[in-house]
Design a protein around this motif. Structure first.
Motif, PDB file in Angstrom:
ATOM      1  N   ALA A 167       0.930  -1.363  -0.024  1.00  0.00           N
ATOM      2  CA  ALA A 167      -0.141  -0.156  -0.024  1.00  0.00           C
ATOM      3  C   ALA A 167       0.874   1.291   0.028  1.00  0.00           C
ATOM      4  O   ALA A 167       0.514   2.324  -0.778  1.00  0.00           O
ATOM      5  N   GLY A 168       2.055   1.056   0.975  1.00  0.00           N
ATOM      6  CA  GLY A 168       2.890   2.380   1.024  1.00  0.00           C
ATOM      7  C   GLY A 168       3.605   2.552  -0.356  1.00  0.00           C
ATOM      8  O   GLY A 168       3.609   3.589  -1.048  1.00  0.00           O
TER       9      GLY A 168
ATOM     10  N   THR B 294      -4.099 -21.138   3.524  1.00  0.00           N
ATOM     11  CA  THR B 294      -5.600 -20.556   3.421  1.00  0.00           C
ATOM     12  C   THR B 294      -6.274 -20.426   4.481  1.00  0.00           C
ATOM     13  O   THR B 294      -7.390 -19.756   4.725  1.00  0.00           O
ATOM     14  N   LYS B 295      -5.807 -21.342   5.510  1.00  0.00           N
ATOM     15  CA  LYS B 295      -6.380 -21.199   6.972  1.00  0.00           C
ATOM     16  C   LYS B 295      -6.134 -19.939   7.362  1.00  0.00           C
ATOM     17  O   LYS B 295      -6.981 -19.544   8.456  1.00  0.00           O
ATOM     18  N   HIS B 296      -5.034 -19.141   6.893  1.00  0.00           N
ATOM     19  CA  HIS B 296      -4.888 -17.677   7.549  1.00  0.00           C
ATOM     20  C   HIS B 296      -5.449 -16.654   6.727  1.00  0.00           C
ATOM     21  O   HIS B 296      -5.192 -15.297   6.929  1.00  0.00           O
ATOM     22  N   LEU B 297      -6.321 -17.005   6.097  1.00  0.00           N
ATOM     23  CA  LEU B 297      -6.843 -15.931   5.025  1.00  0.00           C
ATOM     24  C   LEU B 297      -7.487 -14.849   5.869  1.00  0.00           C
ATOM     25  O   LEU B 297      -7.267 -13.576   5.252  1.00  0.00           O
ATOM     26  N   PRO B 298      -8.238 -15.020   6.674  1.00  0.00           N
ATOM     27  CA  PRO B 298      -9.038 -13.948   7.601  1.00  0.00           C
ATOM     28  C   PRO B 298      -8.184 -12.991   7.777  1.00  0.00           C
ATOM     29  O   PRO B 298      -8.294 -11.735   7.683  1.00  0.00           O
ATOM     30  N   SER B 299      -6.871 -13.368   8.399  1.00  0.00           N
ATOM     31  CA  SER B 299      -6.019 -12.760   9.041  1.00  0.00           C
ATOM     32  C   SER B 299      -5.346 -11.710   7.773  1.00  0.00           C
ATOM     33  O   SER B 299      -4.847 -10.461   8.002  1.00  0.00           O
ATOM     34  N   MET B 300      -5.092 -12.421   6.708  1.00  0.00           N
ATOM     35  CA  MET B 300      -4.486 -11.937   5.675  1.00  0.00           C
ATOM     36  C   MET B 300      -5.295 -10.662   5.048  1.00  0.00           C
ATOM     37  O   MET B 300      -4.969  -9.430   4.740  1.00  0.00           O
ATOM     38  N   TRP B 301      -6.647 -10.872   4.958  1.00  0.00           N
ATOM     39  CA  TRP B 301      -7.633 -10.028   4.414  1.00  0.00           C
ATOM     40  C   TRP B 301      -7.833  -8.743   5.345  1.00  0.00           C
ATOM     41  O   TRP B 301      -7.833  -7.592   4.879  1.00  0.00           O
ATOM     42  N   ARG B 302      -7.426  -9.121   6.571  1.00  0.00           N
ATOM     43  CA  ARG B 302      -7.769  -8.117   7.673  1.00  0.00           C
ATOM     44  C   ARG B 302      -6.534  -7.152   7.401  1.00  0.00           C
ATOM     45  O   ARG B 302      -6.866  -5.738   7.583  1.00  0.00           O
ATOM     46  N   ALA B 303      -5.358  -7.566   7.367  1.00  0.00           N
ATOM     47  CA  ALA B 303      -4.205  -6.849   7.186  1.00  0.00           C
ATOM     48  C   ALA B 303      -4.142  -6.010   5.980  1.00  0.00           C
ATOM     49  O   ALA B 303      -3.827  -4.884   5.936  1.00  0.00           O
ATOM     50  N   ALA B 304      -4.831  -6.769   4.783  1.00  0.00           N
ATOM     51  CA  ALA B 304      -5.158  -5.982   3.564  1.00  0.00           C
ATOM     52  C   ALA B 304      -6.046  -4.800   3.931  1.00  0.00           C
ATOM     53  O   ALA B 304      -5.844  -3.765   3.130  1.00  0.00           O
ATOM     54  N   ALA B 305      -7.273  -4.908   4.505  1.00  0.00           N
ATOM     55  CA  ALA B 305      -8.004  -3.721   4.760  1.00  0.00           C
ATOM     56  C   ALA B 305      -7.519  -2.737   5.580  1.00  0.00           C
ATOM     57  O   ALA B 305      -7.608  -1.683   5.331  1.00  0.00           O
ATOM     58  N   VAL B 306      -6.610  -3.117   6.588  1.00  0.00           N
ATOM     59  CA  VAL B 306      -5.888  -2.043   7.399  1.00  0.00           C
ATOM     60  C   VAL B 306      -4.963  -1.607   6.363  1.00  0.00           C
ATOM     61  O   VAL B 306      -4.897   0.061   6.303  1.00  0.00           O
TER      62      VAL B 306
END
Lengths: 301, 324
Positions: A167-168, B294-306
């Protein structure tokens, strides 16, 4: 790193396969990020009443968007079957999600730029601009999730930080390109975005490498190390130049902006090449998994 | 090493792993008993023949009797070959002179994890009963696609070319695959790969065509020692556990099962290919704690949203800042 003597392997052969992707992928990550962040900048500049800057950003987003699918299709093993991506919508696949983001973002970004230039259908143009701006952050960050969702240790273990790096990097490149293509007196927001984006990129990359610990070794060695060092230098120097001297004339803005763009390209190449180094060495794969097993065995319950 | 304990995140389980789900027919699986593998590579040949796999350019590795080296697009069975020097303690235990039968399990269990690369010169040549510090043993194992319960390759496939069959095996549809290559680094076992001349990915199908007509896969059919077994996952699990008990009771060091959901297969919710190994997985080139990322996808998408939020904030700040 865990001492090599304590780690065992099968004739030092890789445990996982390195990606089969080629040069198109890091370039797409750069171009796609540039397109996404430029679309956000276009909407922001228009809201702030900076028409000239909005136009630069819109055109940048549109042009970068035209290049993106070409790079992606060229990287496929069967390019003629690119449309097979469009037969499924699959939330467990970041590539599928990215395909749909790009498929929606692309026409919006290109349409927004074209309609604005032609002064056709202003209502539709605004809708297109809004859609592109809404999906811009997704364009800039989904690629980080795509890399993180693999068995490659240096990518997967950076899953919390990689999106911020991208993003940065995307913000810095969008600001830099707009600072190059916009007359300095209209480019204030672009210069500030270059500085903010560069700071985010450098900071997030630093945090990522720190949190990776020994797994981050590829960022200090070989190709990935060279790209990482180049990225730091180019982004820092270019960002400072744009911020301090960018308003004095087009030349410093152009030189500084070009350095930042180059730094952003090097950032993606660093991450890309680090992944290959990480996948090729069984020490990273086995060492990290052994550490995980030890942690699990040591954890209560 | 900063790796923390991996806590599975909330994720909709696939029907296969969901409680109460009745599959239309039993899940089929491999059990590869490496203790009886003689390294003949008949499985590699039978697999190539039956599945019409292109030849692999031949080269001597100069390392061992293994010149195939790894699984790949054109190698769906791969026989690993390892030569080890056993420490003296193991030899004596094997001959029943060292410990009482009840103690063997404890003594031998440690050998696998502490490493078998015993110093060849540890026992002096004059030592009675320990010629040159121990025996040599050969480990041979026929590796194959694990047909994971939670298969990362399948999860990340953006075209739907990879799918779960009615036998709960994981198969690529060659007429759908467009060679995007995402499954290649996603596989935690390094199994699936792209054919450069063909552009698509290929891997073991657990002989989908043969299973459909009730025939066993080609590799199992050709195996002269029944090292490769095929049956329902339930039957294979039972067979594997019984064989492990036998092998441990016989005093073979380092024996362990590979791929059980409660063991080192937990990161992929268990595999459809079990192995009885005689040393740690990494010695055979297998990952000791594979996970479907893929088990960690929720945290990856959260990081992407942030991160996406940071991008928006940066643009907002840049556009509202003072005029300069």
């Amino acid at each position: 790193m865990v001492p090599a003597a304590e780690l065992r392997s099968y004739y030092d052969r890789p445990v996982i396969k390195a990606p089969v992707w080629t040069w198109e992928i890091p370039w797409y990550f750069f171009v796609g990020g540039l397109a996404g962040a430029s679309a956000v900048l276009a909407a922001g500049a228009r809201i702030a009443g900076q028409g000239r800057l909005a136009r630069s950003a819109r055109l940048a987003a549109g042009a970068a968007t035209v290049v993106s699918p070409a790079l992606l299709v060229a990287d496929l093993g069967r390019p003629a079957r690119f449309h097979h991506m469009l037969r499924v919508f699959k939330p467990t696949s970041p590539m599928s999600m990215g395909t749909w983001v790009l498929t929606t973002f692309g026409p919006a970004a290109v349409g927004s730029a074209a309609l604005a230039e032609l002064r056709w259908l202003p209502g539709l143009q605004r809708v297109a601009e809004g859609v592109a701006a809404a999906l811009g952050p997704g364009m800039a960050t989904y690629t980080a999730v795509l890399f993180a969702d693999t068995a490659v240790p240096v990518w997967h273990e950076a899953r919390r930080d990689l999106p911020a790096v991208f993003a940065g990097s995307a913000a810095a490149s969008a600001g830099a390109l707009a600072a190059i293509t916009t007359p300095p007196r209209h480019a204030g927001p672009a210069r500030r975005l270059t500085l903010l984006g560069s700071a985010l990129e450098l900071g997030a990359a630093e945090v990522m490498r720190h949190r990776l610990g020994d797994l981050g070794e590829p960022y200090e060695q070989g190709d990935a190390g060279r790209f990482a060092r180049a990225s730091r230098l180019l982004t820092a120097a270019g960002g400072m130049l744009v911020a301090l001297a960018g308003r004095r004339g087009r030349l410093p803005a152009a030189v500084g902006g070009t350095l930042v763009l180059a730094g952003s390209v090097c950032q993606r190449w660093a991450v890309y090449r680090a992944g290959f180094a990480s996948a090729a060495d069984p020490r990273y794969v086995v060492g990290q998994q052994r550490a995980r097993l030890r942690a699990r065995a040591g954890a209560p319950g | 090493m900063t790796a923390a304990v991996d806590v599975p995140e909330g994720r909709r389980t696939l029907p296969l792993a969901a409680p109460g789900y009745e599959p239309p027919q039993p899940r089929m699986a491999f059990f590869t008993d490496t203790t009886v593998c003689i390294g003949c590579k008949a499985c590699e040949v039978a697999c190539k023949e039956w599945n019409d796999i292109p030849e692999t350019p031949f080269a001597w590795t100069g390392e061992s009797y293994d010149n195939t080296s790894a699984l790949g697009a054109n190698t769906w069975r791969h026989v690993a070959f390892i030569e080890q020097r056993l420490p003296q303690i193991t030899r004596e235990a094997q001959e029943g002179r060292f410990a009482a039968p009840g103690d063997e399990r404890v003594d031998l269990a440690g050998v696998g994890t502490s490493g078998l690369a015993g110093d060849p010169g540890a026992g002096s040549p004059g030592d009675v009963g320990s010629p040159a510090g121990g025996d040599i043993r050969w480990l041979m194992s026929s590796d194959v696609c694990k047909h994971c319960t939670t298969a990362a390759c399948l999860d990340v496939c953006p075209t739907g070319a990879l799918f779960k069959t009615e036998f709960a095996t994981v198969v690529v549809q060659p007429d759908v695959c467009n060679g995007c290559g995402y499954c290649v680094p996603a596989c935690p076992y390094g199994v699936i790969d792209r054919r450069p001349d063909d552009g698509r990915v290929w891997k073991c199908t657990l002989c989908y065509d043969r299973l459909k007509v009730g025939a066993e896969p080609a590799c199992a059919k050709a195996c002269p020692t029944d090292s490769i077994n095929v049956g329902t996952l339930e039957a294979m699990t039972t067979m594997a556990r019984e064989r492990l008990d036998e092998v441990v009771a016989a005093g073979v060091p380092g024996a362990q099962l590979y791929g059980e959901p409660g063991g080192n297969g937990h990161g992929v919710d268990g595999t459809g290919a079990l192995f009885l190994l005689l040393d740690d997985p990494e010695v055979y080139g297998l990952p000791p704690d594979p996970i479907a990322t893929t088990k960690h996808l929720p945290s990856m998408w959260r990081a992407a949203a942030v991160a996406g939020g940071l991008l928006l904030a940066a643009v907002a700040a840049a556009c509202t800042g003072g005029r300069r």
